[in-house]
Design a protein around this motif. Structure first.
Motif, short mmCIF file in Angstrom:
data_model
loop_
_atom_site.label_atom_id
_atom_site.label_comp_id
_atom_site.label_asym_id
_atom_site.label_seq_id
_atom_site.Cartn_x
_atom_site.Cartn_y
_atom_site.Cartn_z
N UNK A 125 0.93 -1.09 -0.08
CA UNK A 125 -0.09 0.14 -0.06
C UNK A 125 0.84 1.04 0.05
N UNK A 126 0.72 2.18 -0.66
CA UNK A 126 1.18 3.42 -0.89
C UNK A 126 0.96 4.05 0.28
N UNK A 127 -0.47 4.21 0.54
CA UNK A 127 -0.95 4.70 2.04
C UNK A 127 -1.78 3.84 2.85
N UNK A 128 -1.60 3.56 3.87
CA UNK A 128 -2.22 2.61 4.68
C UNK A 128 -3.64 3.51 5.07
N UNK A 129 -4.46 2.46 5.50
CA UNK A 129 -5.85 2.89 6.06
C UNK A 129 -5.75 3.50 7.33
N UNK A 130 -7.01 4.05 8.12
CA UNK A 130 -6.78 4.96 9.18
C UNK A 130 -6.32 3.90 10.26
N UNK A 131 -6.69 2.75 10.44
CA UNK A 131 -6.07 1.84 11.44
C UNK A 131 -4.62 1.75 11.53
N UNK A 132 -3.80 2.24 10.71
CA UNK A 132 -2.56 2.11 10.82
C UNK A 132 -2.04 3.68 10.53
N UNK A 133 -2.94 4.85 10.91
CA UNK A 133 -2.70 6.24 10.93
C UNK A 133 -2.09 6.53 9.53
N UNK A 134 -2.58 6.11 8.51
CA UNK A 134 -2.49 6.61 7.19
C UNK A 134 -0.96 6.55 6.70
N UNK A 135 -0.21 5.42 7.31
CA UNK A 135 1.11 5.46 7.25
C UNK A 135 1.32 5.00 5.67
N UNK A 136 2.58 5.70 4.88
CA UNK A 136 2.75 5.54 3.73
C UNK A 136 3.81 4.27 3.58
N UNK A 137 3.96 3.72 2.62
CA UNK A 137 4.91 2.67 1.91
C UNK A 137 4.67 1.33 2.99
N UNK A 138 3.74 0.69 3.04
CA UNK A 138 3.60 -0.32 3.90
C UNK A 138 3.15 -1.58 3.14
N UNK A 139 3.33 -2.79 3.97
CA UNK A 139 2.52 -4.04 3.27
C UNK A 139 1.75 -4.54 4.39
N UNK A 140 0.57 -4.94 3.93
CA UNK A 140 -0.68 -5.51 4.72
C UNK A 140 -0.59 -7.03 4.42
N UNK A 141 -0.59 -7.86 5.42
CA UNK A 141 -0.64 -9.23 5.54
C UNK A 141 -1.75 -9.94 6.50
N UNK A 142 -2.57 -10.36 5.65
CA UNK A 142 -3.96 -10.68 6.12
C UNK A 142 -3.95 -12.49 6.30
N UNK A 143 -4.28 -12.95 7.67
CA UNK A 143 -4.25 -14.36 7.86
C UNK A 143 -5.85 -14.74 8.01
N UNK A 144 -6.16 -16.19 7.25
CA UNK A 144 -7.40 -16.54 7.27
C UNK A 144 -7.99 -17.15 8.78
N UNK A 145 -7.88 -16.51 9.83
CA UNK A 145 -8.10 -17.04 11.13
C UNK A 145 -9.34 -16.52 11.31
N UNK A 146 -10.09 -16.67 12.56
CA UNK A 146 -11.36 -16.22 12.94
C UNK A 146 -11.45 -14.70 13.16
N UNK A 147 -10.49 -14.00 13.40
CA UNK A 147 -10.35 -12.67 13.55
C UNK A 147 -9.49 -11.79 12.64
N UNK A 148 -9.35 -12.43 11.40
CA UNK A 148 -8.75 -11.89 10.28
C UNK A 148 -7.49 -11.11 10.77
N UNK A 149 -6.76 -11.77 11.47
CA UNK A 149 -5.45 -11.08 11.95
C UNK A 149 -4.88 -10.33 10.70
N UNK A 150 -4.45 -8.85 10.92
CA UNK A 150 -3.80 -8.24 9.78
C UNK A 150 -2.38 -7.77 10.69
N UNK A 151 -1.54 -8.13 9.91
CA UNK A 151 -0.05 -7.50 10.29
C UNK A 151 0.54 -6.29 9.32
N UNK A 152 0.71 -5.38 9.81
CA UNK A 152 1.32 -4.31 8.84
C UNK A 152 2.70 -4.16 9.13
N UNK A 153 3.70 -4.15 8.06
CA UNK A 153 4.71 -3.94 7.98
C UNK A 153 5.34 -2.79 7.14
N UNK A 154 6.57 -2.44 7.52
CA UNK A 154 7.29 -1.18 7.00
C UNK A 154 7.66 -1.70 5.70
#
Length: 235
Positions: free
Chosen positions: A135-164
């Motif tokens: 993502x060039x710009x992340x969503x509000x849940x990561x304070x609109x941080x720029x240049x990040x990766x979003x990795x989502x896992x298929x568990x019951x809470x949709x665990x989402x890990x944001x990485x620089x």
């Protein structure tokens, strides 16, 4: 107390009740939900680790620090860290720069495969990866941080890990539990935009009106206090 005297209080209480009913319900429901979900679960500490133990010691960092910092102005801090199986020297100055800890070379931005591997190393669950996205710009849940990766896992809470995207380090962890908590926090503080202004005029106005609602209700209680009923029954 005379019923006629209490008539204004009844009117005030009635119309304030119409005005405040939904918001008071939202406050009560939000308080219940937010108190029922432990903060550690909201922050996702059981889902992923923010930091991993550095497997390297100082002798593994063989790069020359003098050579690395020779052309860096306004040096602030030097840290020994790591990324996957590579020792990394993190230099903080006007901007943060990452060097190979062995050879002192600039480290290129991690690839998608490396980011996937890094996220898996931090993830504490066993579910498969559902998606990975740059993502060039992340969503509000990561304070609109720029240049990040979003990795989502298929568990019951949709665990989402944001990485620089530059360093590959974990920024934060989000999940469905965090989003539920965040939604009720929004209702609780009545900030429907950024959800972080606890002193907004709407909240202050409704809080003040709720105080008046409580005061008018207490006045109405004086119309037939319990001790008066007991006295009538005795007579």
């Amino acid at each position: 107390m005379n019923k006629t005297t209490l008539k204004p209080a009844r009117k005030v209480h009635k119309y304030l009740g119409y005005l405040l009913a939904l918001q008071i319900f939202a406050w009560l429901l939000g308080g219940l939900v937010m108190s029922a979900i432990p903060l550690d679960m909201v922050h996702g500490k059981h889902l992923a680790q923010r930091q991993l133990v550095n497997p390297f010691n100082t002798t593994d960092y063989t790069a020359s620090l003098d050579k690395i910092i020779a052309d860096i102005a306004n040096l602030q801090k030097i840290e020994y860290t790591h990324f996957l199986d590579q020792p990394v020297i993190k230099v903080s100055a006007d901007k943060t720069i990452y060097f190979d800890g062995k050879y002192g070379l600039l480290i290129p931005a991690p690839t998608e495969a490396q980011i996937s591997q890094q996220a898996k190393a931090h993830y504490l669950g066993s579910a498969p990866q559902a998606s990975i996205e740059h993502l060039e710009e992340g969503p509000r849940e990561v304070q609109y941080r720029r240049h990040i990766w979003r990795v989502v896992y298929a568990d019951w809470v949709n665990t989402t890990i944001y990485l620089d995207a530059i360093s590959g380090q974990v920024i934060t962890v989000r999940s469905t539990l965090w989003r539920i908590f965040d939604f009720f926090w929004m209702l609780h503080i009545m900030d429907y935009d950024e959800r972080d202004d606890f002193n907004n005029p709407l909240l202050i106005s409704f809080s003040a009106t709720s105080v008046l609602f409580c005061i008018s209700g207490m006045i109405l209680l004086m119309q037939s206090p319990p001790w008066r009923r007991r006295r009538i029954q005795r007579n």
